[in-house]
Design an enzyme around this catalytic site. Sequence first.
Site, mmCIF file in Angstrom:
data_model
loop_
_atom_site.group_PDB
_atom_site.id
_atom_site.type_symbol
_atom_site.label_atom_id
_atom_site.label_comp_id
_atom_site.label_asym_id
_atom_site.label_seq_id
_atom_site.Cartn_x
_atom_site.Cartn_y
_atom_site.Cartn_z
ATOM 1 N N LYS A 1 0.806 -1.237 0.000
ATOM 2 C CA LYS A 1 0.000 0.000 0.000
ATOM 3 C C LYS A 1 0.836 1.283 0.000
ATOM 4 C CE LYS A 1 -4.194 -1.764 2.197
ATOM 5 N NZ LYS A 1 -5.172 -1.623 3.252
ATOM 6 N N ASN B 1 -4.869 2.147 -1.741
ATOM 7 C CA ASN B 1 -5.382 0.774 -1.891
ATOM 8 C C ASN B 1 -6.167 0.607 -3.189
ATOM 9 O OD1 ASN B 1 -7.806 2.107 -1.295
ATOM 10 N ND2 ASN B 1 -8.660 0.260 -0.389
ATOM 11 N N GLY C 1 -16.484 -5.733 11.168
ATOM 12 C CA GLY C 1 -15.401 -5.405 10.239
ATOM 13 C C GLY C 1 -15.748 -5.602 8.775
HETATM 14 P P1 NAP Z 1 -0.693 -3.410 11.375
HETATM 15 O O1 NAP Z 1 -0.234 -2.293 10.510
HETATM 16 O O2 NAP Z 1 0.164 -4.587 11.559
HETATM 17 O O3 NAP Z 1 -0.989 -2.770 12.824
HETATM 18 C C1 NAP Z 1 -1.395 -3.538 13.906
HETATM 19 C C2 NAP Z 1 -1.650 -2.655 15.114
HETATM 20 O O4 NAP Z 1 -2.161 -3.486 16.130
HETATM 21 C C3 NAP Z 1 -0.404 -1.992 15.678
HETATM 22 O O5 NAP Z 1 -0.774 -0.784 16.252
HETATM 23 C C4 NAP Z 1 0.042 -2.969 16.749
HETATM 24 O O6 NAP Z 1 0.741 -2.376 17.794
HETATM 25 C C5 NAP Z 1 -1.294 -3.409 17.277
HETATM 26 N N1 NAP Z 1 -1.264 -4.733 17.887
HETATM 27 C C6 NAP Z 1 -0.889 -5.888 17.297
HETATM 28 N N2 NAP Z 1 -1.039 -6.915 18.158
HETATM 29 C C7 NAP Z 1 -1.523 -6.373 19.317
HETATM 30 C C8 NAP Z 1 -1.867 -6.912 20.584
HETATM 31 N N3 NAP Z 1 -1.769 -8.223 20.809
HETATM 32 N N4 NAP Z 1 -2.306 -6.062 21.532
HETATM 33 C C9 NAP Z 1 -2.423 -4.746 21.292
HETATM 34 N N5 NAP Z 1 -2.097 -4.168 20.118
HETATM 35 C C10 NAP Z 1 -1.658 -4.983 19.147
HETATM 36 O O7 NAP Z 1 -2.093 -3.971 10.896
HETATM 37 P P2 NAP Z 1 -3.266 -3.149 10.189
HETATM 38 O O8 NAP Z 1 -3.141 -3.256 8.718
HETATM 39 O O9 NAP Z 1 -3.341 -1.813 10.803
HETATM 40 O O10 NAP Z 1 -4.535 -4.038 10.566
HETATM 41 C C11 NAP Z 1 -5.062 -4.043 11.895
HETATM 42 C C12 NAP Z 1 -6.344 -4.876 11.933
HETATM 43 O O11 NAP Z 1 -7.345 -4.278 11.162
HETATM 44 C C13 NAP Z 1 -6.174 -6.281 11.380
HETATM 45 O O12 NAP Z 1 -6.837 -7.187 12.196
HETATM 46 C C14 NAP Z 1 -6.849 -6.239 10.034
HETATM 47 O O13 NAP Z 1 -7.431 -7.468 9.671
HETATM 48 C C15 NAP Z 1 -7.912 -5.214 10.265
HETATM 49 N N6 NAP Z 1 -8.271 -4.547 9.007
HETATM 50 C C16 NAP Z 1 -9.552 -4.678 8.600
HETATM 51 C C17 NAP Z 1 -9.959 -4.052 7.453
HETATM 52 C C18 NAP Z 1 -11.385 -4.214 6.996
HETATM 53 O O14 NAP Z 1 -11.697 -3.876 5.837
HETATM 54 N N7 NAP Z 1 -12.279 -4.668 7.822
HETATM 55 C C19 NAP Z 1 -9.060 -3.271 6.721
HETATM 56 C C20 NAP Z 1 -7.748 -3.142 7.191
HETATM 57 C C21 NAP Z 1 -7.378 -3.796 8.343
HETATM 58 P P3 NAP Z 1 2.331 -2.079 17.735
HETATM 59 O O15 NAP Z 1 2.495 -0.857 16.903
HETATM 60 O O16 NAP Z 1 2.676 -1.854 19.136
HETATM 61 O O17 NAP Z 1 2.952 -3.284 17.128
#
Ligand code: NAP
Length: 509
Positions: A300, A321, A465
């Site tokens: 992205k 995206n 979601g």
């Molecule tokens: P990402 O860039 O990897 O970011 C993950 C975030 O979650 C970071 O802030 C990380 O913290 C935090 N995190 C990870 N594990 C954790 C835990 N066990 N406890 C507390 N915080 C935690 O991922 P992303 O792309 O932002 O995606 C995040 C979520 O959104 C995913 O589950 C994804 O499936 C969902 N999502 C859904 C859609 C949709 O269309 N519904 C679209 C995009 C994403 P740190 O910075 O401290 O590592």
Amino acid sequence: MRTSTPLPRICIALGLSDPEALLAHARAEADAGEQFFEFRLDYLPRPEQGIGAIRDFLKERSEASLLATCRRRQNQGRFNGSIEEQIRLLEAAAEAGARAVDVEIESAESATSRLDAFRGRTMLVLSYHNFEGTPAMETVLRRMMRIPADAYKLATTARKPSDNQRVLALAKAHARDGVVVLAMGEMGFPTRVLSPAFGGLFTYAAPYSAEGTASGQIGAKALRGLYRIEKFTRQAKIYGVVADPVRHSISPAVHNRAFQARRMDAVYIPLLTHSGQLKDLMETAGKLPLAGLSVTIPHKQKIMRYLDAIEPLARRIGAVNTVWRKAGKWRGANTDAAGVTKPLARRLRLVKSSILLVGNGGAARGAAFALVEAGARVSIVGRNPERVRALAQACGGEALVAGQLVDHHFDALVHATPMGMYPHAGECYFEDRIPADVVFDMVYNPLETLLCRRAREQGRTVIPGWEMFIEQAVEQFQIWTGEAAPRAVMERAALEALGHGSGVAATDL
Ligand code: NAP
């Protein structure tokens, strides 16, 4: 030999080690409407058993077309015999009624005069396989065409996205010579869907209830029902999702259904692209040509350097995206932003609303900028206070620490971490009180997360979601086509795809 009717576009590759199972699968596929089958004689412990199977099958299904193949071990098949024995078996297959026989180029070159046995009796398909990569296709075809045949099959292995384009270009240039082209491996998947429209005689598919015979092969049901390879034309607009991994993406299910519902001559395919291959993908995109792309993890941010114009919000978020081509220029937008704001705006007025954002990763960043732009007051929490502060500063929000939440209440909460996502469905950021009236969990696998369940139990309004997924896809469809998206159809397709898969990964969006 029935050469008058054109071959069906899909050939079901049947490689089974038992003649009864071979027949049972062929019958099941024929019952499902399939008419063209490859019988892999080399998969049988005694390949001559396949001759009886051909005879028996054609007795029952005289309309079926059979392609007999007895690939030698030297060419990655399972037949241990000599070239002479191979050709004798294929002659017997033709005698038994096979409409076509496949002879690999290595055998053909060693026994050119023996090929006369097939001419005028059956369709002779000369085949070339390369399990390492995709070499110069014209050179290979020139070598093959020194031996006259009814069709030439070239199966290579895709190592980079542009291999698809080179393989398909051959089909386009040689449609009259009777070519069957495909690139094996997951990266070559586009060729399996697109080659007939580009001029290839047919494509291979795995049977419904057994393994296929080559890597990257998919089932005929998906080729027909999902990708509609018998419906879209040579002029079809081609779209795809650029990701790694891409295998479990539900985007093809959603967008292909949308094109179908709007009766559009268009197709949407997975485009596996590893890190470091985006440049190659974008060069291919111009040549294939591709009309638009969904872009997801891990591309992205990096995709932005290959675009001619980027919408301001996407630039501020620092991620694109959605990509499309207009007046010869590649453009980029971020529809994930609308994926957050639109479902929320249906439940509350965003201007001056208070929103708690949990997480500071890519999805949280997009949400933060979009919500601030929509006029909301955004507070952010996460497990790493430094990163939370950096995001708050960048978007104009407020950084909080978890301990401060006890005496706060928000109009809405947006959860953007993988907590609660399969296989960690038992995790939830909030153990007890959830401090918001509207609770939006970005996680969509499982469809109802623990956070959504707890929120519902506490009488909160819940946004699951998958609504975000649908919203960003709806926006993409509108950008690409200029038409209103068939939202209900897309929702049904997404829920069906999610409901059937147990392990959809976070990276699938
Ligand atoms: P990402 O860039 O990897 O970011 C993950 C975030 O979650 C970071 O802030 C990380 O913290 C935090 N995190 C990870 N594990 C954790 C835990 N066990 N406890 C507390 N915080 C935690 O991922 P992303 O792309 O932002 O995606 C995040 C979520 O959104 C995913 O589950 C994804 O499936 C969902 N999502 C859904 C859609 C949709 O269309 N519904 C679209 C995009 C994403 P740190 O910075 O401290 O590592």
